[in-house]
Design a protein around this motif. Structure first.
Motif, short mmCIF file in Angstrom:
data_model
loop_
_atom_site.label_atom_id
_atom_site.label_comp_id
_atom_site.label_asym_id
_atom_site.label_seq_id
_atom_site.Cartn_x
_atom_site.Cartn_y
_atom_site.Cartn_z
N HIS A 10 31.97 -9.43 55.99
CA HIS A 10 32.62 -8.19 55.57
C HIS A 10 31.84 -6.98 56.12
CE1 HIS A 10 34.95 -5.46 53.12
NE2 HIS A 10 33.83 -4.94 52.64
N TYR A 11 30.53 -7.05 56.07
CA TYR A 11 29.68 -5.98 56.60
C TYR A 11 29.93 -5.81 58.11
CZ TYR A 11 25.48 -3.61 58.26
OH TYR A 11 24.62 -2.74 58.89
N HIS A 12 29.96 -6.93 58.84
CA HIS A 12 30.20 -6.88 60.28
C HIS A 12 31.58 -6.27 60.57
CE1 HIS A 12 27.21 -10.41 60.95
NE2 HIS A 12 26.58 -9.27 60.76
N ARG A 13 32.59 -6.71 59.82
CA ARG A 13 33.95 -6.21 60.02
C ARG A 13 34.00 -4.70 59.80
NH1 ARG A 13 36.54 -10.07 57.76
NH2 ARG A 13 36.34 -9.33 55.63
N GLU A 14 33.32 -4.21 58.77
CA GLU A 14 33.34 -2.78 58.48
C GLU A 14 32.57 -1.98 59.54
OE1 GLU A 14 35.40 -1.42 56.32
OE2 GLU A 14 36.01 -3.50 56.02
N ARG A 15 31.51 -2.55 60.07
CA ARG A 15 30.78 -1.87 61.16
C ARG A 15 31.65 -1.79 62.41
NH1 ARG A 15 25.02 -1.86 61.11
NH2 ARG A 15 25.27 -0.73 63.05
N SER A 18 34.38 0.75 61.85
CA SER A 18 33.85 2.11 61.96
C SER A 18 33.76 2.53 63.42
CB SER A 18 32.47 2.17 61.31
OG SER A 18 31.88 3.43 61.53
N ILE A 19 33.29 1.64 64.28
CA ILE A 19 33.19 1.97 65.71
C ILE A 19 34.57 2.14 66.32
CG2 ILE A 19 32.47 1.07 67.95
CD1 ILE A 19 30.08 -0.22 66.48
N MET A 20 35.53 1.29 65.89
CA MET A 20 36.90 1.40 66.42
C MET A 20 37.55 2.71 66.00
SD MET A 20 38.25 -2.52 65.91
CE MET A 20 39.91 -2.20 66.52
N VAL A 21 37.23 3.20 64.81
CA VAL A 21 37.78 4.48 64.36
C VAL A 21 37.18 5.62 65.17
CG1 VAL A 21 37.81 6.10 62.42
CG2 VAL A 21 38.34 3.70 62.05
#
Length: 173
Positions: A10-15, A18-21
């Protein structure tokens, strides 16, 4: 690649999200390099899998949003049809066929909205399903005996031999 816990995933997915945004046109390799500069070293295939998950999630959200907007627009339009239909149906001065047509339109508007909600997956249809577990279970002995007694009383089955002997030797006959 080591197995990650669900919290770590979940942490990796959110990181990655964030970069994709921040940089929507950045490819998987660019995301990997940026994470590496920030101190998080991940495999490029793992990152690409996360990117694909995020794209699928976004597409599903967009479809749901579009579907919700279309359904609400249809509900609003049919609500207006129903409102006018009730005005006609409740008008005592209107002809009978006009009032009947208005009631028919009201019913059709409700049916249309209901069908569209079914089609959209708001409800789940279970037409034509069979519960095979109930159908193939044997009857308990009490139900078997009750059915046999009814069939015997109606003459569909012959009485058992013991019952026939006791009936002929009874003093009341």
């Amino acid at each position: 690649m080591p197995a990650y816990s669900s919290d770590t995933k979940h942490y990796h997915r959110e990181r990655v999200r964030s970069i994709m945004v921040q940089d929507p046109m950045l490819a998987g390799e660019g995301i990997r390099k940026r994470l590496e500069r920030e101190g998080l070293v991940l495999d490029r295939n793992y990152i690409n899998g996360i990117v694909n998950q995020i794209h699928r999630e976004r597409a599903k959200r967009a479809e749901t949003w579009t579907l919700n907007n279309a359904l609400t627009a249809l509900q609003d339009a049919m609500g207006e049809v129903v409102r006018v239909g009730w005005e006609i149906a409740n008008d005592q001065m209107a002809e009978g066929r006009d009032r009947a047509a208005a009631l028919r339109e009201i019913r059709e508007a409700y049916n249309l909205v209901f069908e569209k909600m079914f089609d959209a997956g708001v409800f789940e249809r279970k037409l034509g399903t069979l519960d095979m577990a109930i159908r193939n279970t044997p009857l308990p002995d009490e139900k078997k005996q009750a059915i046999a007694a009814v069939f015997t009383n109606w003459g569909l089955l012959q009485a058992p031999k013991e019952d026939a002997k006791t009936e002929t030797t009874s003093p009341n006959t």
